[in-house]
Design an enzyme around this catalytic site. Structure first.
Site, short mmCIF file in Angstrom:
data_model
loop_
_atom_site.label_atom_id
_atom_site.label_comp_id
_atom_site.label_asym_id
_atom_site.label_seq_id
_atom_site.Cartn_x
_atom_site.Cartn_y
_atom_site.Cartn_z
N GLY A 95 37.33 34.20 18.65
CA GLY A 95 38.04 35.40 19.52
C GLY A 95 37.77 36.82 19.10
O GLY A 95 38.14 37.88 19.66
N ARG A 96 37.05 36.77 18.02
CA ARG A 96 36.56 38.11 17.52
C ARG A 96 35.17 38.04 16.83
O ARG A 96 34.89 38.77 15.77
CB ARG A 96 37.66 38.51 16.47
CG ARG A 96 37.97 37.74 15.33
CD ARG A 96 38.76 38.78 14.32
NE ARG A 96 39.46 37.78 13.25
CZ ARG A 96 39.85 38.48 12.21
NH1 ARG A 96 40.18 39.60 12.21
NH2 ARG A 96 40.34 37.60 11.47
N ASP A 128 42.86 41.33 19.81
CA ASP A 128 42.17 42.49 20.29
C ASP A 128 40.58 42.30 20.08
O ASP A 128 39.78 43.29 20.02
CB ASP A 128 42.52 43.73 19.20
CG ASP A 128 42.75 43.62 18.02
OD1 ASP A 128 42.21 42.50 17.66
OD2 ASP A 128 43.17 44.28 17.52
N ARG A 179 28.72 38.01 8.48
CA ARG A 179 28.98 36.57 7.86
C ARG A 179 27.67 35.65 8.10
O ARG A 179 27.07 35.63 9.12
CB ARG A 179 30.04 35.84 8.31
CG ARG A 179 30.19 34.51 7.51
CD ARG A 179 31.60 33.95 7.69
NE ARG A 179 32.22 33.68 9.12
CZ ARG A 179 33.21 33.20 9.41
NH1 ARG A 179 34.32 33.15 8.24
NH2 ARG A 179 33.69 32.85 10.99
N ASP A 255 39.81 24.06 12.10
CA ASP A 255 39.00 25.08 12.53
C ASP A 255 38.38 25.79 11.49
O ASP A 255 37.45 26.53 11.46
CB ASP A 255 39.52 26.13 13.68
CG ASP A 255 40.88 26.59 13.15
OD1 ASP A 255 41.92 25.82 12.60
OD2 ASP A 255 40.83 27.85 13.13
P1 AMP Z 1 41.56 32.70 11.87
O1 AMP Z 1 42.96 32.73 11.43
O2 AMP Z 1 40.56 33.70 11.49
O3 AMP Z 1 40.79 31.26 11.20
O4 AMP Z 1 41.46 32.64 13.35
C1 AMP Z 1 42.20 31.88 14.12
C2 AMP Z 1 41.87 31.99 15.53
O5 AMP Z 1 42.42 33.14 16.05
C3 AMP Z 1 40.24 31.96 15.92
O6 AMP Z 1 39.95 31.31 17.13
C4 AMP Z 1 40.05 33.63 15.77
O7 AMP Z 1 39.00 33.83 16.85
C5 AMP Z 1 41.21 33.95 16.42
N1 AMP Z 1 41.53 35.27 16.07
C6 AMP Z 1 41.91 35.84 14.83
N2 AMP Z 1 42.23 37.24 14.92
C7 AMP Z 1 41.90 37.53 16.24
C8 AMP Z 1 41.72 38.89 16.85
N3 AMP Z 1 42.00 40.02 16.21
N4 AMP Z 1 41.38 38.95 18.12
C9 AMP Z 1 41.05 37.78 18.86
N5 AMP Z 1 41.03 36.19 18.33
C10 AMP Z 1 41.68 36.44 17.00
MG MG Z 2 39.27 30.38 11.31
#
Ligand code: AMP
Ligand code: MG
Length: 490
Positions: A95-96, A128, A179, A255
């Site tokens: 998502g980002r 975002d 990364r 994930d």
């Molecule tokens: P994480 O907690 O970083 O493992 O992210 C979990 C999910 O949320 C993943 O699919 C990320 O891509 C999405 N995600 C986290 N932060 C954002 C953001 N600011 N915008 C869009 N997607 C996000």
């Molecule tokens: Mg993640």
């Protein structure tokens, strides 16, 4: 002919992942940012990757790692994946994050180069697509510390600020981190394929992953089963390494579990000070699901999700498939115990295997928990043979334990010195203690990177004693610790 050198040299990007069926990814460029500024560049890692930026201006390096100027051969894409977050299945995806491509290093290894915080994608849902400077610096510091500790981990190549605000609870500086990972294939990638795609697609993902990470499994009678065994072994070994240094991942959702067995996604992670298996710092982990002492069980749980995603590939007959998967999965506790013993024996300088080793280790841990002893410093005190360092070590129960340890360490006529050497190589002098990390980040987001850089330096040689850095070894006050929370927020 003029050679455009603004994105550096040495790029050798490929995109083998995009040979998978198209539902596994979406071609998407990073969204350009307003005012890229270079904050950190990991020169050692650049060298390891075969990348060269010596003749490139900081301005151009910043443009590159902000995604405003793409290197030769890049064809960026976002990956699709799903996952169980705190036990609940969800569709996720990058998502980002954006994959620039796979870089082949001068010594022939393949690494994903990925931007994190590079703008919205089809997988962004309500987000975002951006990241805060603080979170990206945190990931940079801790992932590089883990690597220096000798623990499989994704790495951090660069951090740039975007010149754009990122709105969370407060307004933050936006940043993008680059990364580097063996791959970004997760348990959740297999869940995605199983849930939303065809069996042929799932098989394509498995074949690709085997070829990329576990090529020897292709020759086996049941490649799916060998693959599963390999993933399980690497994960068990990884968790045992976390335990060796007191690392708490904090958000071990499926994930966030790499198929390649690397530590990935440094969100609310932290290091334990006083020994207590119940330790949890993550603000969102109110039930202690991902507490220090729970990590092996959670890995087991995550592996059961992987096994279930792979089910049709274990065997065409459903019942047979279930029994193959179940049997494989049942081996985990034993596999983990073996890895745990390997790491804990190293911490105590023990060679060989002797009856009573497990009790010796567990009795020490029990004493440490009972007296809230600092996990890292207790092993250092033992390893330094200066037991006056800790008041508690004068207690009769501790002295009794100590005599047992001396006897075991010197078994088979081994010298105590050789035990101490083994301990020195496996018990870090320096870990990214939470209070130091927070202090470094607080200054860094104000524009002062001095302390951050010093801390990064200290953490780069974590096993080398250094009298000048003694204050980096001090555990924080209990009161500080009790109030400490790490936020995913991001
Ligand atoms: P994480 O907690 O970083 O493992 O992210 C979990 C999910 O949320 C993943 O699919 C990320 O891509 C999405 N995600 C986290 N932060 C954002 C953001 N600011 N915008 C869009 N997607 C996000
Ligand atoms: Mg993640």
């Amino acid at each position: 002919m003029s050679l455009d050198n603004s994105t550096g040299s040495g790029w050798a990007l490929e995109h083998t992942y995009t040979s998978l069926p198209e539902k596994f990814f979406d071609f998407q460029s990073p969204v350009p940012v307003k005012e890229p500024q270079l904050i950190l560049l990991n020169n050692t890692l650049c060298n390891q990757l075969g990348l060269e930026f010596t003749h490139v201006s900081n301005e151009d390096i910043a443009k590159l790692f902000a995604g405003n100027a793409l290197p030769e051969g890049s064809r960026p894409f976002a990956q699709a994946y799903a996952g169980h977050q705190f036990g609940n299945f969800t569709m996720l995806g990058d998502g980002r994050a954006i994959m620039l491509g796979e870089q082949t290093t001068p010594d022939g290894k393949r690494f994903d180069i990925q931007f994190k915080g590079s703008g919205r994608t089809v997988f962004s849902r309500g987000g975002d697509g951006r990241a805060t400077l603080k979170a990206m610096l945190r990931e940079y510091l801790i992932s590089e510390a883990m690597y220096a500790l000798g623990i499989p981990s994704t790495r951090s190549l660069a951090v740039v600020t975007t010149g754009e605000p990122v709105y969370r609870e407060q307004v933050n500086a936006g940043a993008i981190m680059t990364r580097v990972a063996q791959s970004h294939i997760r348990v959740g990638t297999f869940e995605f394929a199983r849930q939303y795609l065809t069996e042929a697609d799932l098989k394509a993902l498995l074949d690709y992953t085997i070829q990329r990470h576990y090529s020897h499994c292709a020759e086996s009678d049941n490649p799916t089963l060998s693959f599963f065994h390999e993933v399980m072994h690497r994960q068990a070994a990884l968790i045992a390494q976390w335990v060796r240094v007191g690392f708490i991942h904090g958000v071990m959702n499926t994930d966030n579990m790499s198929i390649a067995g690397e530590t990935i996604d440094y969100g609310p992670c932290a290091f334990m000070n006083g020994y207590d298996p119940r330790t949890v710092f993550s603000s969102i982990d109110t039930q202690g699901r991902y507490a220090f002492g729970n990590q092996a069980q959670i890995a087991h749980w995550n592996l059961s999700v992987l096994a279930s995603a792979l089910l049709p590939l274990f065997h065409t007959d459903k019942e047979t498939a279930v029994s193959i998967a179940q049997e494989a999965l049942n081996a985990f506790p034993q596999v983990y115990r073996t890895q745990w013993l390997i790491q804990m024996r190293l911490k105590l300088g023990l060679t060989g295997e002797r009856e009573g080793d497990r009790e010796l280790i567990e009795d020490l841990l029990a004493l440490m928990q009972q007296h809230s002893l600092d996990y890292t410093n207790t092993f250092l005190a033992l390893g330094s043979q200066d037991l006056t360092q800790m008041e508690e070590m004068k207690l009769p129960e501790f002295q009794a334990w100590y005599l047992r340890w001396v006897k075991r360490a010197g078994a088979e006529g081994r010298s105590l010195e050789s035990a101490l050497e083994l301990m020195a190589a496996n018990n870090p002098q320096f870990i990214p203690r939470n209070h130091l990390v927070e202090e470094a980040l607080a200054h860094a987001v104000q524009g002062d990177l001095g302390f951050f850089e010093t801390l990064l330096d200290v953490l780069t040689t974590p096993y080398r004693p250094n009298q000048a850095f003694l204050h980096y070894q001090t555990a924080p006050q209990m009161a500080w610790e009790e109030n400490y929370k790490t936020f995913c927020g991001t």
